[in-house]
Design an enzyme around this catalytic site. Structure first.
Site, short mmCIF file in Angstrom:
data_model
loop_
_atom_site.label_atom_id
_atom_site.label_comp_id
_atom_site.label_asym_id
_atom_site.label_seq_id
_atom_site.Cartn_x
_atom_site.Cartn_y
_atom_site.Cartn_z
N HIS A 81 56.70 118.32 108.76
CA HIS A 81 56.61 119.61 109.46
C HIS A 81 55.73 120.60 108.71
O HIS A 81 55.02 121.39 109.30
CB HIS A 81 58.00 120.20 109.67
CG HIS A 81 58.59 119.76 110.95
ND1 HIS A 81 59.63 118.87 111.03
CD2 HIS A 81 58.25 120.07 112.21
CE1 HIS A 81 59.91 118.66 112.28
NE2 HIS A 81 59.10 119.38 113.02
N GLU A 112 45.40 101.63 123.14
CA GLU A 112 45.98 101.68 121.79
C GLU A 112 46.51 100.33 121.35
O GLU A 112 47.01 100.20 120.24
CB GLU A 112 47.16 102.65 121.76
CG GLU A 112 46.83 104.05 122.18
CD GLU A 112 48.07 104.91 122.21
OE1 GLU A 112 48.29 105.67 121.24
OE2 GLU A 112 48.83 104.83 123.18
N ASP A 117 46.72 103.95 116.62
CA ASP A 117 47.56 102.80 116.94
C ASP A 117 46.73 101.54 117.15
O ASP A 117 47.14 100.45 116.73
CB ASP A 117 48.37 103.09 118.21
CG ASP A 117 49.62 103.90 117.87
OD1 ASP A 117 50.29 103.55 116.88
OD2 ASP A 117 49.92 104.87 118.58
N CYS A 151 40.51 109.52 121.14
CA CYS A 151 41.31 110.65 120.65
C CYS A 151 42.04 110.31 119.36
O CYS A 151 42.85 111.10 118.89
CB CYS A 151 42.27 111.13 121.73
SG CYS A 151 43.40 109.85 122.24
C1 PEP Z 1 46.41 107.16 118.52
O1 PEP Z 1 47.27 106.28 118.43
O2 PEP Z 1 45.25 107.03 118.08
C2 PEP Z 1 46.73 108.44 119.17
C3 PEP Z 1 45.81 109.34 119.40
O3 PEP Z 1 48.05 108.68 119.46
P1 PEP Z 1 49.12 109.13 118.34
O4 PEP Z 1 48.41 109.39 117.06
O5 PEP Z 1 49.81 110.32 118.88
O6 PEP Z 1 50.00 107.91 118.27
MG MG Z 2 49.12 106.46 119.53
#
Ligand code: PEP
Ligand code: MG
Length: 559
Positions: free
Chosen positions: A190, A423, A447, A494
């Site tokens: 956090h 992912e 992921d 992302c």
């Molecule tokens: C990812 O897995 O790259 C992603 C953007 O999702 P998170 O990091 O929230 O798992």
């Molecule tokens: Mg992810």
């Protein structure tokens, strides 16, 4: 002499200033002979301390709500719940009954629950910080110690601490604090999340060496490279200069005219202003699970509707992509009754839960999203952790069913642009089929790398394997982009890879249409897009894709 210590960069910004140590309150003297302890008096002292702690938490929640927003401030509700936890209060009362003074009883009663949380994996382990925070608050009240006023630190302070609790970080004034560094903690603690939303340069998990840096020393905190530099020389100070790339609100194209959208990732609404300030072209990933974490019950349909409308309204005319609830794995939700799993990253996560045990939450979220889409333009929705076509088909059917349900109720609704996160290796292998069903694909490299390389994103011992520059990951990205374009879907990224300006040219060359990253790196990535030439970027990507090892990829990029 300049000394460099390394840790984990939490906010990619650089700050320099003077060390102020924030020390804990847990050192107690030896307990007295139990026979001399007045049990009733100590029980009354404990009860009064709990009341006072409740009052403080209520005040702090209000202050935090104003500064970092309601979602982040909800952590204080979780702290209040710990104060009322019968397991903890019962153990304190039993220990007092056995003749321990209240402060010692508190310290003892928190030991087991803290150790239990620390023994778990991932972000659950970081909730141990919350419990420590509650314990330290009670100890401070019981022992009448003065608290360091973290809200009133001198300008240009670099705060050093063993670990900072969420309530500590939320009190920091970003104008006065030039940065902070902690011995312990991870990127998803956090403290790190708050630091990022406040834009404070931060490095966590530096280790014991940080304890040797005394009060009053001059220190530079580079949250980009994850280093803390004691007595920085001129060369180290160059890092400060490198930090400020000019912000542009204009959309960018490569030098030869290929447009690339540079959007931002957000977890909370409190981050929206910062994202707009950094010139992002919209939001490429709104991690909506943050609306659900650190509270006692899920947000209802209206609260979610308001959140989605607020997010989209911050970017009129630009796309805002909300990802549906992605819980499980490293993001458990305390009020959801999920069974313990031996390998939660390979268990019921993301869309698996939404189509299974969390179907009700999914329906409420979809209702809120479809209502919000009717109200604002350019809202998009994507589904996390899809591994096969059936999951996307089922999710799309849920969207249609919810749209019909809202229509029957006479409620305004609209179907947003719909996409899938790539992912898992499964989704990358069926990207063609996914792309013909969805309007866009967004590659989550955090992921995807973890599953392609079979290397946990949280385990420092396999950090070398968890690197998207390994050829198998690059090739999974390439096939996803090609499959997406063949199926007329736009393709974004992302995961954290999108936010590394050193990789922008490669990603442009791999054909990505959109990059979504943390707000602070938006100006750098935009600048890199504008500098590169799409033709030579493609050539660079081809060479990287033909490499057989990560080292070869790296030397191609460096060359
Ligand atoms: C990812 O897995 O790259 C992603 C953007 O999702 P998170 O990091 O929230 O798992
Ligand atoms: Mg992810």
């Amino acid at each position: 002499m300049t000394i460099e210590l390394s840790g984990i960069g939490a906010t990619p910004r650089v700050g320099v200033g003077t060390v102020v140590w924030h020390r804990g309150t847990t050192d107690l003297s030896e307990p007295p002979d139990p026979k001399t302890v007045d049990v009733d008096e100590q029980l009354a002292a404990f009860e009064a301390a709990c009341e006072r702690a409740h009052e403080e938490l209520t005040d702090e929640r209000e202050r935090a709500e104003e500064r970092v927003g309601d979602d982040e401030a909800a952590i204080f509700d979780a702290h209040r719940a710990f104060l009322d936890d019968p397991e903890i209060t019962g153990s304190v009362e039993t220990a007092i009954g056995n003749g321990l003074p209240a402060p010692h009883a508190v310290q003892q009663a928190f030991e087991d629950p803290i150790a239990r949380l620390e023994g778990l994996e991932g972000s659950t382990a970081e909730r141990a910080d919350d419990l420590r925070d509650v314990r330290d608050r009670l100890l401070r009240i019981l022992t009448d110690r003065e608290r360091t006023d973290l809200g009133d630190l001198p300008d240009g302070s670099i705060l050093l601490a063993e670990r900072l609790a969420p309530s500590d970080t939320a009190r920091l004034d970003p104008d006065a604090v030039a940065g902070f560094a902690t011995l312990f903690g991870g990127r998803t603690s956090h403290a790190a999340i708050f630091a990022r939303s406040l834009g404070i340069p931060a490095v966590v998990g530096v280790g014991d060496e940080l304890a040797q840096v005394g009060d009053g020393r001059e220190v530079l905190v580079d949250g980009e490279d994850g280093v803390v530099i004691v007595d920085p020389d001129d060369a180290a100070r160059d890092r400060l200069v490198g930090a400020a790339t000019a912000v542009t609100r204009d959309r960018v194209s490569t030098a030869d005219g290929r447009p690339v959208e540079v959007a931002a990732n957000v977890g909370t609404l409190a981050e929206l202003d910062g994202v707009v300030e950094q010139g992002a072209d919209g939001i490429g990933l709104f991690r909506t699970e943050f609306l659900f974490l650190d509270r006692d019950s899920p947000p209802d349909e209206d609260e979610q509707y308001d959140a989605y409308v607020e997010a989209a309204s911050a970017f009129p005319g630009d796309r805002v992509v909300a990802r549906t609830l992605d819980v499980g794995g490293d993001k458990p939700i305390p009020y959801i009754d999920a069974p313990e799993e031996t390998n939660p990253f390979l268990g019921e996560r993301g869309i698996r839960r939404s189509l299974g045990p969390d179907a009700d939450l999914f329906e409420t979220q979809l209702r809120a999203l479809l209502r919000a889409t009717a109200e604002v333009d350019d809202l998009a929705v994507m589904f996390p952790l899809v591994a096969r076509v059936e999951e996307l088909d089922a999710a799309l059917l849920r969207v249609e069913a919810v749209a019909e349900e809202l229509a029957d109720e006479g409620i305004d609704r609209a179907i947003p642009e719909l996409g899938v996160m790539i992912e898992t290796p499964g989704s990358a292998f069926v990207a063609e089929e996914l792309a013909t069903r969805a309007e866009f694909l967004s590659i989550g490299t955090n992921d995807l790398t973890q599953y392609v390389m079979a290397a946990s994103r949280e385990n420092a011992r396999v950090a070398d394997l968890h690197d998207p520059l390994h050829p198998p990951v690059l090739r999974a990205i390439r096939r996803t982009v090609e499959a997406g374009h063949e199926g007329d879907a736009w393709v974004g990224m992302c995961g954290e890879m999108a936010g590394d300006p050193e990789l922008t040219e490669l990603l442009v060359g791999l054909g990505l249409d959109e990059l979504s990253l943390s707000a602070v790196t938006v100006p750098d990535v935009k600048a890199r897009v504008a500098e590169c030439d799409a033709e030579s970027a493609r050539d660079l990507a081809e060479r990287a894709l033909s490499a057989e090892t990560r080292d070869e990829v790296t030397s191609i990029l460096e060359g």
